[in-house]
Design a protein around this motif. Structure first.
Motif, mmCIF file in Angstrom:
data_model
loop_
_atom_site.group_PDB
_atom_site.id
_atom_site.type_symbol
_atom_site.label_atom_id
_atom_site.label_comp_id
_atom_site.label_asym_id
_atom_site.label_seq_id
_atom_site.Cartn_x
_atom_site.Cartn_y
_atom_site.Cartn_z
ATOM 1 N N THR A 86 0.705 -0.903 -0.101
ATOM 2 C CA THR A 86 -0.037 -0.167 0.018
ATOM 3 C C THR A 86 0.977 1.348 -0.023
ATOM 4 O OG1 THR A 86 0.085 0.343 2.579
ATOM 5 C CG2 THR A 86 -1.683 -1.271 1.567
ATOM 6 N N ASP A 87 0.298 2.624 -0.395
ATOM 7 C CA ASP A 87 1.109 3.678 -0.448
ATOM 8 C C ASP A 87 1.669 3.877 1.162
ATOM 9 O OD1 ASP A 87 0.301 4.138 -2.836
ATOM 10 O OD2 ASP A 87 -0.934 5.956 -2.400
ATOM 11 N N GLU A 88 0.844 3.478 2.056
ATOM 12 C CA GLU A 88 1.387 3.918 3.341
ATOM 13 C C GLU A 88 2.779 2.934 3.790
ATOM 14 O OE1 GLU A 88 -0.342 4.080 8.235
ATOM 15 O OE2 GLU A 88 -1.511 3.066 6.518
ATOM 16 N N GLU A 89 2.423 1.814 3.354
ATOM 17 C CA GLU A 89 3.603 0.848 3.626
ATOM 18 C C GLU A 89 4.833 1.151 2.618
ATOM 19 O OE1 GLU A 89 1.554 -3.559 4.340
ATOM 20 O OE2 GLU A 89 1.372 -2.776 2.281
ATOM 21 N N VAL A 90 4.616 1.636 1.479
ATOM 22 C CA VAL A 90 5.686 2.036 0.674
ATOM 23 C C VAL A 90 6.288 3.243 1.559
ATOM 24 C CG1 VAL A 90 6.436 3.327 -1.491
ATOM 25 C CG2 VAL A 90 4.920 1.240 -1.386
ATOM 26 N N THR A 91 5.455 4.582 1.722
ATOM 27 C CA THR A 91 6.058 5.546 2.372
ATOM 28 C C THR A 91 7.005 5.034 3.601
ATOM 29 O OG1 THR A 91 4.119 6.692 1.451
ATOM 30 C CG2 THR A 91 5.463 7.846 3.043
ATOM 31 N N GLY A 92 6.404 4.316 4.603
ATOM 32 C CA GLY A 92 6.879 3.942 5.678
ATOM 33 C C GLY A 92 8.264 3.319 5.471
ATOM 34 N N ARG A 93 8.405 2.234 4.604
ATOM 35 C CA ARG A 93 9.766 1.597 4.156
ATOM 36 C C ARG A 93 10.702 2.482 3.916
ATOM 37 N NH1 ARG A 93 8.671 -4.550 2.728
ATOM 38 N NH2 ARG A 93 6.955 -5.209 4.231
ATOM 39 N N VAL A 94 10.258 3.271 2.955
ATOM 40 C CA VAL A 94 11.208 4.506 2.305
ATOM 41 C C VAL A 94 11.758 5.371 3.451
ATOM 42 C CG1 VAL A 94 11.885 6.216 0.629
ATOM 43 C CG2 VAL A 94 10.266 4.002 0.111
ATOM 44 N N LYS A 95 10.788 5.713 3.932
ATOM 45 C CA LYS A 95 11.348 6.848 5.300
ATOM 46 C C LYS A 95 12.311 6.103 6.366
ATOM 47 C CE LYS A 95 7.187 9.555 5.961
ATOM 48 N NZ LYS A 95 6.006 9.883 6.987
ATOM 49 N N ASN A 96 11.995 4.606 6.609
ATOM 50 C CA ASN A 96 13.062 4.013 7.322
ATOM 51 C C ASN A 96 14.483 3.844 6.606
ATOM 52 O OD1 ASN A 96 10.980 3.506 9.334
ATOM 53 N ND2 ASN A 96 10.447 1.616 8.569
ATOM 54 N N ASP A 97 14.462 3.632 5.542
ATOM 55 C CA ASP A 97 15.678 3.464 4.845
ATOM 56 C C ASP A 97 16.467 4.785 4.760
ATOM 57 O OD1 ASP A 97 15.016 0.751 4.413
ATOM 58 O OD2 ASP A 97 15.420 0.651 2.315
#
Length: 469
Positions: free
Chosen positions: A378-389
């Motif tokens: 999902t958009d939320e999952e994508v955004t969260g993972r990129v933020k973490n990296d």
């Protein structure tokens, strides 16, 4: 008057249609060209999206100027003055490993000082000239080649990230001869990559002394080049030159067949068109469906060309919120580091005009052949993972002020082991079907330069076939 139909309105189809028209005019051949594109928008995966002062590339962001094909096309289109070369700091590229960004060394002294490869790994690389040349001509994976010639550490930290960055591919399945044919040729000719580089460097010095222009011995090199308004400017100019009388958009080519008033018939959802020539500049999986009724064996070969998924994520930030130095192209990440992304490009550092004043644009890639399931996040999952990296790698903790996510379910064709054999078989089958041509990035190169070079070849072969009848 002869009739040609080009299926596919990406860079391959647009360039082929344009070159067909210009080459026919040069030959004094009356040729009516029609380009058919499924979408209303032309350009395929080339799409420069401008929002809130940011310029986000949906797909590729440019081409290397070390090969002449695209530069020549731009010159022919009168678009040379619109080209934009990347900033000099784009030469600085990094690999994230061992908890730090390590700059890719550009020469021997930099390599010796670099922390990217351990000393045991460097010693293994130094053994490369003593490794025997591979016997036989059997196709080899990039991973097998890397382990054999350079060692496991170089494979993990250099080759694998490069393969994911260029092809979104898995080195354990990708073909050396199809992905990097020049490297395979150097081993065949010199027996060692190091020996090849030394001899080619000597040859270059001699040719420079003689006043000859030569390419770099180190490989294609070149400067990444685009347009101020994004790489879509190229496809827009091609579409403009072709004109509305040539282009039929919003129509999908469903089938080609023999017969009709001319040798070939093209069927779309609403119209049938007859032609002397049909050029399929569509992805391999689409081409397979189109030609199923003409040659089921060819369709079967085309279906053996897999595609990798890709999610492109654009984040915009206030520059003052990022403490990390952005003087560079960006970085790639080895799979073993356990990150969610394949890497991140510092787009506003590479080209001017990619972010508003005082802002920066970072473009991250997720998925690829190793993580195909990521395209379904999902958009939320994508955004969260990129933020973490970005927090782990660059220390960015501020939330982005701009976010755009682009998903490609079939992004990049994968040249897996046996690809060259499949392409040879396709060409042999096509030769038995006069008037039918295949072109695009599914066969002999995925880059923009490769697509334009293929368009040149295809247009030339098509015109030659027409004039010889």
């Amino acid at each position: 008057m002869k009739k040609a139909i080009v299926a596919g309105g990406g860079i391959s189809g647009l360039a082929t249609a344009y070159l067909l028209k210009t080459r026919a005019a040069e030959e004094g051949l009356e040729l009516d060209v029609t380009l058919v594109e499924r979408e209303e928008r032309l350009g395929g995966k080339i799409w420069s999206i401008k929002e809130e002062g940011y310029l986000c590339e949906w797909g590729p962001n440019g081409f290397l100027d070390s090969k002449p094909q695209t530069l020549d096309l731009c010159r022919e289109l009168g678009a040379s003055d619109l080209l934009l070369r990347s900033n000099d700091n784009a030469r600085k590229r990094f690999i994230y490993t061992g908890g730090a960004l390590n700059r890719l060394p550009e020469n021997g002294p930099m390599f010796l000082k670099s922390g990217l490869i351990s000393w045991p790994g460097k010693l293994r690389l130094a053994m490369e000239p003593f490794i025997p040349k591979k016997a036989g001509d059997e196709d080899e994976t990039l991973a097998a080649f890397g382990r054999r010639r350079l060692g496991d550490e170089a494979l993990r930290k250099l080759i694998a990230p490069m393969v994911s960055g260029i092809f979104a591919g898995n080195p354990e399945t990708m073909s050396l001869r199809s992905c990097f044919p020049r490297i395979a040729e150097l081993e065949d000719e010199y027996g060692s990559l190091v020996r090849a580089m030394i001899r080619l460097a000597k040859k270059k010095k001699q040719e420079v002394a003689q006043g000859k222009a030569v390419a770099s011995a180190a490989g294609p090199g070149g400067v990444l080049t685009s347009f101020r308004d994004g790489i879509q400017a190229l496809t827009d100019i091609l579409a403009e030159r072709l004109g509305p009388d040539t282009i039929v958009s919003g129509q999908e080519v469903l089938e080609v067949s023999r017969g009709g008033s001319l040798p070939w018939r093209v069927r779309t959802g609403s119209i049938d068109m007859d032609a002397d020539l049909v050029i399929l500049a569509t992805p391999a999986y689409a081409t397979a469906s189109i030609i199923q009724g003409v040659d089921s064996d060819m369709a079967g070969i085309l279906r053996q060309i897999p595609y990798a998924t890709m999610t492109v994520v654009c984040f915009g930030y206030d520059r003052e919120r990022i403490a990390h130095d952005l003087n560079g192209f960006g970085y790639l990440i080895p799979k073993e580091e356990g990150m969610n992304t394949l890497g991140t490009l510092w787009d506003s550092s590479i080209f001017e005009n990619r972010a508003p004043e005082g802002q920066v644009l970072l473009r991250s890639m997720m998925g690829g052949a190793c993580f195909p399931e990521y395209v379904n996040l999902t958009d939320e999952e994508v955004t969260g993972r990129v933020k973490n990296d970005l927090a782990t790698i660059m220390g960015i903790t501020a939330p982005p002020s701009f976010v755009r996510i682009f998903r490609h379910h079939q992004a990049i064709p994968q040249y897996t082991v046996g690809h060259s054999t499949r392409v040879a078989a396709l060409e042999q089958r096509a030769a038995s079907l006069p008037g039918l041509f295949l072109t695009g990035n599914s066969y002999r190169g995925i880059g923009l330069n490769d697509c334009v070079a293929a368009a040149n070849r295809t247009a030339g072969e098509a015109i030659a076939q027409l004039t010889s009848r």
